[in-house]
Design a protein around this motif. Structure first.
Motif, PDB file in Angstrom:
ATOM      1  N   LEU A 373      15.532 -43.496   5.154  1.00 45.62           N
ATOM      2  CA  LEU A 373      16.011 -41.852   4.668  1.00 45.62           C
ATOM      3  C   LEU A 373      14.765 -41.323   5.888  1.00 45.62           C
ATOM      4  O   LEU A 373      14.340 -41.436   5.936  1.00 45.62           O
ATOM      5  N   ASP A 377      19.456 -37.422   7.248  1.00 43.99           N
ATOM      6  CA  ASP A 377      19.954 -37.516   5.805  1.00 43.99           C
ATOM      7  C   ASP A 377      19.876 -37.001   5.309  1.00 43.99           C
ATOM      8  O   ASP A 377      20.799 -36.355   3.859  1.00 43.99           O
ATOM      9  N   HIS A 392      27.083 -41.274   1.082  1.00 46.18           N
ATOM     10  CA  HIS A 392      26.081 -42.492   0.889  1.00 46.18           C
ATOM     11  C   HIS A 392      26.661 -42.695  -0.730  1.00 46.18           C
ATOM     12  O   HIS A 392      26.215 -42.494  -1.644  1.00 46.18           O
ATOM     13  N   TYR A 433      21.985 -34.550  -1.184  1.00 44.77           N
ATOM     14  CA  TYR A 433      22.084 -35.515  -0.991  1.00 44.77           C
ATOM     15  C   TYR A 433      21.607 -36.017  -1.204  1.00 44.77           C
ATOM     16  O   TYR A 433      21.710 -36.949  -2.787  1.00 44.77           O
TER      17      TYR A 433
END
Length: 673
Positions: A373, A377, A392, A433
């Motif tokens: 990561l 990201d 993702h 995220y």
């Protein structure tokens, strides 16, 4: 009838004091009863697997029961799964047992704040201990062992099979497990097992514009440039340094200047020039506050650089330095800070001089995993869509906290308006995220998952490091262990969709919305389709489940949800031109519709398209129009045929005769995938 408070005290006492009968081997061995470790153990315990949970402190909860007395969540709606259970129990305790506490009453009457006590977002450490004990006691297959530290790992072939610990009396214990989870802050088990790791900062790069040596306006006291500014002087070079540690000690307002709470003499090395202070105000029940002063307070940089790779005796020496530094700060508060009424809370950490058990290890080792990561990201804009980080579809947890690094090197001038080198606080560019499963899985070992010292960069860790996120990752590790053991496969072979389904069934969130939670009937469907990019929310991260789905939204849902390949032969519709958010999905359905022999995309033609000029087209698809049940059925059946799928015996039953709601549409499409 016993009150909740009495019940919790009894549970805490029995669970903490009664020794567990060690087994020869366990299904799952979890080292570290941090929030991540507790969540992992509970996930495995719910599956009736035998679990050994081993912790260096005398209590579970990690830093959340050792001074960090609040949940650092940017939005409470981002919390889910085991940690949401913890929060709800804390909230219930405050609203019942402590309903008359002045802080609870005041916060209930006022607008909601970020670290709300009545909402269960802040608590006294002893209450956190009681609640975690209660949650663990509900899973009889979990055996907890306290005051033990890991000292070795046993590896057979390429598989981690056991962990060796040492207790407070110096005796060693070996815990064999079919699966091992390293939930320590330091990543000790992974290191003992030979997993490669990073320690320190990466160099600045296109993926990480805030990496390496850096000076910013983070935590500045004076406003002399626009917020979110990189200042001169940072080389961007990599190094072995990590962000500041401290002790988050807890103080109580005794309402008087003198008494046992006063520190009579300063601790060793006391230097008042190291500190400055703004007045304390209790924000926890019973007149308490956990102390955090970032620049000239209990944060301190230097000794922490060696801590992660140090042995336990050296760690104890480093921790002693931080203890003296923290007590020096409290002495400063009581004297120079002119708040002699505040002192260590006499009803917390009663077996440790009222001082926290654990040094606040914000960052330590970071393993090499199947996925690393990085800042890109987490950043809204580098690879994100301006609202979120990049999608993702193998997400097992979500994060929602700014990239927030405390200084890596101390400020050199106490009168400086800014913090020391390495401090960043990237509020504006950090969006919600997803965290991929691969960050938990070491590159070179089987049988081991690492949910705290994950595979990440330094900058990414400055956001991930919040306990609600670590708890979610621990829960994912526990669920992965259950699947791997039941299927007889390695951790890297765990089917992520099945792992996600297990997590969703436990109420864990894998995609963030403010208005979608596990209480909703189509919670899992919305989450799964969001991970595919088939649906999304607005700029305030709201899904609006009650809104009618539009033609444009349904087009995206069908194309992404059913896996139709994009096919765009032209821009056919005046009201859905290139640049429209639904353009490519509407055009894909148009192509699929016209080539199917059974057209299913409804549209209106006011003037036929000519080969001579596309601009002569006056065709309208009405992308923003609400979808009726009839249109939903027609478009969905046609898209299913083109995707080579069937109705699977499902019948379309609609809640309204006029429109189809967004939540309803997701539930139906998920059943047909």
């Amino acid at each position: 009838m016993k009150t909740l408070k009495t019940t919790l005290v009894v549970l805490a006492s029995c669970c903490a004091l009664l020794p567990a009968q060690r087994l020869d081997s366990y299904d799952v061995v979890v080292i570290g009863a941090t929030p991540a470790g507790v969540a992992a153990a509970i996930q495995a315990g719910r599956a009736k697997l035998t679990v050994a949970l081993v912790e260096e402190m005398p209590v579970p909860g990690g830093l959340l029961t050792s001074g960090v007395s609040r949940a650092d969540d940017a939005m409470v709606q981002s919390v889910s799964g085991v940690f949401e259970d913890f929060r709800q129990r804390i909230a219930k305790y405050h609203r019942t047992e402590l309903a008359n506490d002045p802080v609870v009453k005041a916060q209930l009457a006022a607008p909601r704040i970020r670290h709300s006590v009545p909402m269960g977002q802040a608590w006294e450490p002893k209450v956190g201990v009681m609640v975690y004990h209660q949650m663990l006691a509900e899973q009889p297959s979990i055996q907890a062992y306290y005051r033990e530290v890991p000292v070795a790992a046993k590896v057979e072939g390429n598989r981690v099979v056991a962990v060796v610990t040492k207790d407070a009396q110096g005796a060693e214990h070996t815990y064999r497990g079919r699966a091992v989870i390293d939930a320590t802050y330091e990543g000790d088990v992974a290191a003992f097992a030979g997993v490669p790791y990073d320690l320190g900062r990466e160099a600045r790069s296109a993926e990480e514009p805030h990496a390496g040596e850096i000076y910013t306006d983070a935590f500045c006291e004076g406003v002399y440039q626009l917020p979110g500014t990189i200042l001169p002087g940072g080389s961007g070079q990599d190094d072995k340094k990590i962000m500041a540690y401290n002790y988050r000690f807890l103080v109580k307002d005794y309402g008087k200047a003198e008494g046992p709470h006063r520190i009579k003499t300063p601790p060793p090395g006391y230097d008042p020039s190291r500190y400055k202070w703004s007045p304390l105000k209790a924000y926890l029940p019973n007149g308490k506050v956990d102390v955090l002063a970032i620049n000239w307070g209990n944060d301190w940089s230097g000794p922490q650089w060696a801590y992660p790779e140090a042995g336990w005796p050296e760690r104890a020496e480093i921790a002693k330095k931080y203890r003296d530094y923290a007590l020096g700060f409290l002495y400063y508060i009581q004297t120079e800070g002119k708040q002699p009424n505040f002192g260590l809370a006499d009803d917390e950490f009663t077996d440790n001089g009222n001082f926290p058990y654990k040094l606040y290890v914000r960052e330590a080792r970071r393993i090499h995993g199947l996925y690393k990561l990085t800042e890109s990201d987490i950043h809204k804009d580098l690879r994100g869509n301006g609202l979120r980080g990049p999608l993702h579809d193998d997400s097992v947890a979500i994060g929602l906290y700014e990239m927030d690094s405390h200084n890596v090197q101390n400020p050199t001038n106490r009168e400086s308006r800014c913090s020391g080198e390495g401090a960043i606080n990237l509020v504006d560019v950090t969006g919600p995220y997803q965290i991929p499963y691969g960050v938990l899985v070491p590159v070179n070992r089987e049988g081991l998952l690492v949910p705290v010292a994950i595979s990440s960069s330094h900058v990414a860790m400055t956001s991930v490091r919040m306990e609600p996120v670590w708890s979610a990752l621990g829960e994912a590790a526990g669920a992965a262990a259950v699947l791997a053991l039941k299927k007889g496969i390695s951790f890297r072979e765990v089917p992520v969709p099945e792992l996600q389904q297990r997590l969703l069934a436990s109420g864990a969130k894998l995609f963030f919305y403010q208005d979608v939670d596990a209480s909703m009937a189509r919670f899992a469907a919305i989450q799964k389709l969001s991970l595919l990019g088939a649906v999304d929310g607005d700029e305030n991260y709201r899904f609006h489940p009650e809104r009618p789905i539009t033609v444009g939204e349904l087009s995206r849902l069908l194309v992404k949800g059913l896996g139709l390949p994009l096919s765009i032969t032209g821009a056919h519709f005046r009201d859905a031109p290139r640049g429209h958010e639904a353009f490519k999905y509407i055009e894909t359905l148009y192509d699929a519709s016209t080539s199917s022999g059974q057209p299913f995309l409804p549209f209106e033609v006011r003037q036929y398209l000519t080969y001579a000029s596309y601009k002569d087209s006056l065709a309208f698809v009405y992308p923003d129009a609400p979808v009726t049940p009839e249109v939903f059925r027609k478009m969905t059946e046609g898209a299913l045929r083109r995707a080579g799928k069937s109705l699977k015996g499902q019948k379309f039953e609609f809640e309204s005769k006029t429109t189809v709601r967004r939540e309803e549409a997701c539930g139906m499409i998920d059943l047909l995938r």
